[in-house]
Scaffold this active site. Sequence first.
Site, PDB file in Angstrom:
ATOM      1  N   GLY A   1      42.031  44.911  43.076  1.00 40.23           N
ATOM      2  CA  GLY A   1      41.031  45.259  42.073  1.00 40.23           C
ATOM      3  C   GLY A   1      40.699  44.098  41.149  1.00 40.23           C
ATOM      4  O   GLY A   1      39.520  43.858  40.830  1.00 40.23           O
ATOM      5  N   CYS A   2      41.709  43.366  40.720  1.00 40.49           N
ATOM      6  CA  CYS A   2      41.494  42.233  39.815  1.00 40.49           C
ATOM      7  C   CYS A   2      40.730  41.110  40.509  1.00 40.49           C
ATOM      8  O   CYS A   2      39.916  40.421  39.888  1.00 40.49           O
ATOM      9  CB  CYS A   2      42.844  41.724  39.307  1.00 40.49           C
ATOM     10  SG  CYS A   2      43.779  42.969  38.383  1.00 40.49           S
ATOM     11  N   THR A   3      40.989  40.923  41.784  1.00 38.23           N
ATOM     12  CA  THR A   3      40.272  39.891  42.543  1.00 38.23           C
ATOM     13  C   THR A   3      38.793  40.228  42.642  1.00 38.23           C
ATOM     14  O   THR A   3      37.927  39.367  42.413  1.00 38.23           O
ATOM     15  CB  THR A   3      40.873  39.746  43.952  1.00 38.23           C
ATOM     16  OG1 THR A   3      42.255  39.365  43.838  1.00 38.23           O
ATOM     17  CG2 THR A   3      40.130  38.696  44.756  1.00 38.23           C
TER      18      THR A   3
ATOM     19  N   ALA B   1      37.108  39.676  39.196  1.00 39.43           N
ATOM     20  CA  ALA B   1      36.925  38.261  38.872  1.00 39.43           C
ATOM     21  C   ALA B   1      35.826  37.628  39.726  1.00 39.43           C
ATOM     22  O   ALA B   1      35.048  36.794  39.248  1.00 39.43           O
ATOM     23  CB  ALA B   1      38.242  37.512  39.059  1.00 39.43           C
TER      24      ALA B   1
END
Length: 230
Positions: A120-122, A125
């Site tokens: 999710g963070c990838t 970003a």
Amino acid sequence: MSKKSQKKTSKTASGSPTPRKSTAKTTAQSKTKSAKTQRAPAGTSRKTTAKAASHNAASKRLKSSESAPSAQTNAKAALSEGQKAPAFRLPRDGGDVATLSDYAGKKLVLFFYPRADTPGCTREAIDFTRLKDAFAAAGTAVLGISADPPKAQEKFRDKHKLGVPLISDERHEMLEAYGAWGEKSMYGKTFQGILRTTVLVGADGRVAKIWRHVRVDGHADAVLAVATNL
């Protein structure tokens, strides 16, 4: 035996009970005093114990009421829209330092993500990187923040060719100030961690918009739309 001897013996015999009666009376009085003496400390001890217990209970109640923050206090402490953005000074990827004052007079997007290089963070970003030029055209800078150390942030940046600065807040100071640190739950367990949050700071240095419990899909585009119209 002479009459004098008999009288002397009689007096001695008749007088002997008197000392025994006196001795018994003295012994009884002594026992009574001893019993009173023993009972007194016991009563005093019970009163003292009860008083001490009452004092301890009051101390615990006082300590609990003083140390436990109320829900109203927590509500006031939470960052809200319209407030001045909390200042920060933290290391970022590349060995530089990022501060709020670096972006004075500009709009600024701060997206807080739980952990570098997780799915999710990838995606989040990468989405902000994809819209980097559009944000710049809207006069808005973008910063990503997590508790990962600078080296992990740099590895994350290089692996996915990210184009936005990544801040490292290992001590959770900025995360807490912006309301991005709190209780989370996973697999039936609760723990303290990073809450996926995005904050848009206006050119006046005040919080213009807060997104909490962010869902990644389409989020960066929604933030761009608000920043463009701010």
